[in-house]
Design a protein around this motif. Structure first.
Motif, short mmCIF file in Angstrom:
data_model
loop_
_atom_site.label_atom_id
_atom_site.label_comp_id
_atom_site.label_asym_id
_atom_site.label_seq_id
_atom_site.Cartn_x
_atom_site.Cartn_y
_atom_site.Cartn_z
N CYS A 153 15.81 -16.75 40.22
CA CYS A 153 17.17 -16.40 40.61
C CYS A 153 17.36 -14.89 40.66
CB CYS A 153 18.19 -17.03 39.68
SG CYS A 153 17.91 -16.66 37.93
N VAL A 154 16.73 -14.18 39.71
CA VAL A 154 16.82 -12.73 39.67
C VAL A 154 16.16 -12.13 40.91
CG1 VAL A 154 16.21 -10.65 38.37
CG2 VAL A 154 16.83 -12.75 37.15
N ARG A 155 14.97 -12.61 41.21
CA ARG A 155 14.22 -12.07 42.35
C ARG A 155 14.90 -12.41 43.68
NH1 ARG A 155 8.85 -14.67 41.69
NH2 ARG A 155 9.82 -15.90 40.03
N PHE A 156 15.48 -13.60 43.79
CA PHE A 156 16.19 -13.94 45.03
C PHE A 156 17.36 -13.00 45.25
CE2 PHE A 156 19.78 -15.93 47.13
CZ PHE A 156 19.21 -16.33 48.33
N SER A 157 18.16 -12.79 44.22
CA SER A 157 19.34 -11.94 44.37
C SER A 157 18.96 -10.51 44.76
CB SER A 157 20.15 -11.92 43.07
OG SER A 157 20.64 -13.20 42.76
N GLU A 158 17.90 -10.00 44.16
CA GLU A 158 17.50 -8.62 44.43
C GLU A 158 16.78 -8.48 45.77
OE1 GLU A 158 15.16 -7.32 41.17
OE2 GLU A 158 16.83 -7.19 39.77
N GLU A 159 15.86 -9.41 46.05
CA GLU A 159 14.96 -9.22 47.19
C GLU A 159 15.47 -9.85 48.48
OE1 GLU A 159 11.31 -9.62 43.99
OE2 GLU A 159 11.33 -10.90 45.77
N ILE A 160 16.05 -11.02 48.42
CA ILE A 160 16.49 -11.73 49.62
C ILE A 160 17.95 -11.40 49.94
CG2 ILE A 160 16.71 -13.95 50.78
CD1 ILE A 160 13.84 -13.19 50.09
N ALA A 161 18.84 -11.66 48.97
CA ALA A 161 20.26 -11.39 49.21
C ALA A 161 20.56 -9.90 49.19
CB ALA A 161 21.11 -12.11 48.17
N GLY A 162 19.78 -9.12 48.43
CA GLY A 162 20.01 -7.69 48.38
C GLY A 162 21.19 -7.29 47.52
N VAL A 163 21.58 -8.17 46.61
CA VAL A 163 22.71 -7.89 45.72
C VAL A 163 22.23 -8.06 44.29
CG1 VAL A 163 25.05 -8.54 45.08
CG2 VAL A 163 24.31 -8.79 47.45
N ASP A 164 22.20 -6.96 43.54
CA ASP A 164 21.68 -7.01 42.16
C ASP A 164 22.75 -7.51 41.22
OD1 ASP A 164 19.39 -5.99 43.18
OD2 ASP A 164 19.72 -3.93 42.56
N SER A 354 15.56 -11.12 70.92
CA SER A 354 14.38 -10.88 70.08
C SER A 354 14.08 -12.05 69.16
CB SER A 354 14.59 -9.62 69.23
OG SER A 354 15.57 -9.85 68.23
N GLY A 355 15.07 -12.94 68.98
CA GLY A 355 14.91 -14.04 68.03
C GLY A 355 15.10 -13.54 66.60
N PHE A 356 15.42 -14.46 65.71
CA PHE A 356 15.66 -14.09 64.31
C PHE A 356 14.38 -13.57 63.66
CE2 PHE A 356 18.98 -17.67 64.47
CZ PHE A 356 19.89 -16.83 65.08
N ALA A 357 13.26 -14.25 63.92
CA ALA A 357 12.00 -13.80 63.34
C ALA A 357 11.60 -12.45 63.92
CB ALA A 357 10.90 -14.84 63.58
N GLY A 358 11.92 -12.22 65.20
CA GLY A 358 11.56 -10.97 65.85
C GLY A 358 12.31 -9.77 65.31
N ILE A 359 13.59 -9.98 64.94
CA ILE A 359 14.39 -8.84 64.49
C ILE A 359 13.85 -8.28 63.17
CG2 ILE A 359 16.12 -10.03 63.08
CD1 ILE A 359 16.81 -7.29 65.71
N GLU A 360 13.09 -9.09 62.43
CA GLU A 360 12.46 -8.59 61.20
C GLU A 360 11.48 -7.46 61.49
OE1 GLU A 360 10.42 -11.51 58.97
OE2 GLU A 360 12.13 -12.87 58.77
N ALA A 387 14.80 -3.42 57.32
CA ALA A 387 15.12 -2.16 56.65
C ALA A 387 14.13 -1.86 55.53
CB ALA A 387 16.55 -2.21 56.12
N LYS A 388 13.70 -2.90 54.80
CA LYS A 388 12.73 -2.70 53.73
C LYS A 388 11.39 -2.25 54.28
CE LYS A 388 12.48 -5.72 50.34
NZ LYS A 388 12.42 -7.03 49.64
N ASN A 389 11.11 -2.63 55.54
CA ASN A 389 9.86 -2.21 56.19
C ASN A 389 9.98 -0.85 56.86
OD1 ASN A 389 8.48 -4.54 55.44
ND2 ASN A 389 9.14 -5.66 57.26
N GLY A 390 11.14 -0.20 56.68
CA GLY A 390 11.29 1.16 57.20
C GLY A 390 12.19 1.31 58.41
N ALA A 391 12.81 0.22 58.89
CA ALA A 391 13.66 0.32 60.08
C ALA A 391 14.92 1.13 59.77
CB ALA A 391 14.05 -1.08 60.57
N TYR A 404 21.43 -3.05 52.69
CA TYR A 404 20.31 -2.18 53.02
C TYR A 404 20.88 -0.84 53.45
CZ TYR A 404 21.83 -4.72 57.17
OH TYR A 404 22.61 -5.33 58.12
N ARG A 405 20.03 0.15 53.57
CA ARG A 405 20.49 1.48 53.96
C ARG A 405 20.90 1.47 55.44
NH1 ARG A 405 19.42 6.27 51.48
NH2 ARG A 405 17.75 5.29 50.27
#
Length: 670
Positions: A153-164, A354-360, A387-391, A404-405
């Motif tokens: 749950c901790v990792r989901f909130s931080e990494e996927i949802a982006g809300v700590d 671009s599709g959802f997978a493409g926008i990543e 954004a995490k990959n630098g976009a 994200y930034r």
């Protein structure tokens, strides 16, 4: 590729794979609690122990150990068996004996793995520890004594949802998982931690003590709360939908759904239309189907009949309505309820190309008029990955709290005519630049300007089309494919002054523009459309009929019927078929099978289930101002109350009150 041996079987695995992944490629089942394919590796449950040579003569955690050339991995040795039994024994020393009253019962990883890998007896004879339950909001029920500290749950909130919002306090035996200051989890994807929790520590609050999983009928469905088209499983008992869970589809929703998709379902049993109503002396009164059809026929509409499609409609209903109007000699069709009239002549210009997978994979993104986090939470998850990959992400519109930034360029749409050099350079120099045009951008007249920017900044390249329209209505792309639009939008219909206006689940229309029309509402909830109608015909909600839906990326998906509609409510197409008889016209179908076959014959792309429709190349231009002016205003004011079903939902109302408006909810004892 690396060569490893798993239980005597030599296989090849890609470089960078873990030992756990190598074992799964070999067809071996590895138990785990903390490991999850979409989360970072924690390595703290130790259930995935295996024996690896060369290496120390002890079990090793396979989830955190990289696979290497020549490794010999044993998953079935006596050492591994004893190690897993020991780990399970440790996990159970403090776990309460709650299985008979735990909502996780029947779908609990701890139950399953204790049976498969546990000893069957415990040597622990001390008192079990107890942990106070935490408050995580109206959706998540906590019983933290059951928690095994997997930290999913901790990792989901931080990494996927982006809300700590969720973290751990204290250490060792005193460690506790909680939200900070024990406040509610407020992000739009919070309830996904319920699916991730491998034990019963986090369960569904609205679903608490409702049913056991083996009691439920499971139906494959598509979410209609937004235009993403998330794949869902509808669990029902009798004639009631009890819960909605996500289905895995890596191209669409991965394995997440929004809180609204999951919990608006209690609105399916509230404020429902289950009888025919006719307005008499200014008030709606109960009537029969025959009486309603006679009154519509008495209006003698001829070709003066119009239809407006709501945001939750399936393609079959819209095709049936179009067939009815065509047989009557009318082409007064519209699906953009709020009056937008952007150019729909080219489908590629209003598609998420671009599709959802493409926008990543995008490395520069310009968002125009979209509060993505509310309009499409699952697309926001994809943008966060980019954004995490630098976009670099830029937003034209009022500021909102991104995960994200991002750089906000102001709310005036005129900025598109003079973008800062930082933005233009980022898009021109990007390998995969993208533009996302949202509903507020369309409403502000930014369609033509956004398309011009796409061409000027090189957003379309070989093998990449980064021009994306992000719609909010589940019915929008299907409606446009079926031609359920007018050039001037609702204004064209109002100018035609139709004798009869069919509102097909349309609750956002300004019905004051049709003062002389006989307004017939065909829908499932007593919402805004029913209040304005002269005749109300009860129809089926999305869980009560089969249907075809097209999401904002042009992907055709189908849902099955989970339950029957209440009372006298009928499936929408059957109402339109009966209305055709009342009006004396022929529509060419007498069954749902014939209706779907006729629809696919008319629009072949709608028969390609699971595939994204090919709309061709992006046009050079579309109708509209290339230099629009005016402020962008986001159409969604309340994430939890965007449609008739959600507005009828007590759970969504509580979420709105508590999570958005700060209303303090008190228990009865208080």
């Amino acid at each position: 590729m690396l060569k490893v041996t798993v239980d005597g079987q030599e296989i090849e695995v890609p470089a960078g794979a873990t030992v756990l992944q190598a074992c799964e490629l070999a067809g071996k089942e590895i138990p785990r609690f903390c490991y999850h394919e979409r989360l970072s590796i924690a390595g703290n449950c130790r259930m995935c122990l295996v024996e690896v040579k060369p290496g120390p003569p002890k079990p090793q955690a396979s989830c955190a150990l990289p696979a290497a050339e020549g490794q010999e991995i044993r998953t079935d040795s006596e050492m591994v068996k004893k190690a897993r039994e020991g780990v399970m024994e440790f996990l159970l020393i403090n776990h309460p004996l709650d299985c008979p009253i735990c909502d996780q019962g029947g779908e609990c990883d701890l139950q399953d793995q204790a049976m498969a890998y546990g000893r069957g007896v415990s040597r622990y004879d001390e008192n079990k520890r107890a942990v106070t339950d935490k408050y995580m909001g109206p959706l998540i029920k906590t019983t933290m004594t059951r928690c095994i500290h997997c930290t999913r749950c901790v990792r989901f909130s931080e990494e996927i949802a982006g809300v700590d919002e969720i973290g751990a306090l204290y250490r060792g035996e005193d460690m506790q998982i909680t939200t900070y200051l024990e406040k509610a989890a407020k992000h739009e994807l919070s309830a996904n931690v319920i699916d991730l929790c491998p034990v019963g520590a986090l369960t569904s609050n609205p679903y608490a003590f409702e049913a056991r999983p083996w009691e439920l009928k499971k139906t494959l469905g598509i979410d209609v709360s937004d235009a993403v088209g998330a794949n869902i499983r509808i669990d029902s008992r009798g004639r009631e939908v009890l819960r909605v869970l996500p289905r895995i589809n890596d191209d669409v929703n991965e394995e997440w759904i929004s809180d609204k998709a999951r919990y608006q379902i209690d609105g399916l049993t509230r404020r429902r239309l289950d009888k025919v109503w006719i307005r008499k002396s200014g008030k709606l009164a109960e009537a029969s189907w025959e009486e309603a059809f006679e009154k519509i026929a008495a209006a003698k509409p001829g070709n003066s009949i119009a239809a407006v499609a709501g945001d939750l409609l399936d393609c079959e209903t819209m095709f049936a309505a179009k067939a009815l109007l065509a047989a009557s000699g009318s082409s007064l069709l519209e699906s953009r309820q709020t009056g937008m009239d952007y150019d729909c002549s080219s489908l590629s210009a209003i598609n998420f190309n671009s599709g959802f997978a493409g926008i990543e994979t995008a490395d520069a993104v310009l968002i125009i008029g979209s509060h993505v986090r509310w309009e499409a939470p699952l697309v926001n998850v994809r943008l966060r990955k980019a954004a995490k990959n630098g976009a670099k992400v830029f937003v034209v519109g009022p500021e909102w709290e991104t995960t994200y930034r991002a750089t906000f360029l102001g709310a005036d749409v005129a900025v598109l005519g003079n973008l800062p050099s930082e933005v233009t350079e980022a898009l021109k120099n990007a390998a995969r630049p993208a533009i996302i045009l949202g509903g507020a951008g369309f409403a502000a007249g930014a369609h033509a300007a956004a398309l011009k920017l796409a061409h000027d900044l090189g957003v379309i390249k070989d093998g990449w089309n980064g021009f994306n329209a992000l719609h909010m209505a589940a019915a929008r792309m299907g409606a446009v494919m079926l031609g359920f639009v007018s050039k001037g939008g609702i204004a064209d219909l109002a100018a035609a002054k139709p004798k009869v206006l069919l509102a097909l689940g349309a609750d956002e229309v300004d019905f004051s523009k049709f003062p002389e029309s006989l307004k017939v509402y065909i829908g499932h909830h007593g919402d805004k459309g029913a209040h304005a109608a002269d005749i109300v015909l009860p129809a089926s909600a999305y869980t009560e009929k089969p249907g075809t839906y097209v999401n904002t990326e042009g992907r055709v998906q189908r849902a099955d019927k989970a339950v029957f509609a209440p009372g006298e409510a009928r499936e929408d197409w059957t109402i339109l078929r009966a209305l055709a008889d009342a009006l004396g016209v022929t529509v060419g179908f007498d069954s749902f099978h014939e209706l779907r076959a006729a629809m696919v014959a008319a629009v072949p792309a709608l028969g390609n289930e699971g595939e994204r429709a090919d709309y061709g190349a992006l046009p050079a231009s579309v109708a509209g101002p290339e230099k629009p002016e005016g402020d962008i205003r986001y159409p969604i004011k309340d994430f939890y109350l965007t449609n008739a079903i959600a507005r009828a939902s007590a759970v969504m109302q509580r979420c709105s009150d508590e999570l958005l408006h700060g209303v303090e909810m008190k228990e009865a004892a208080e």
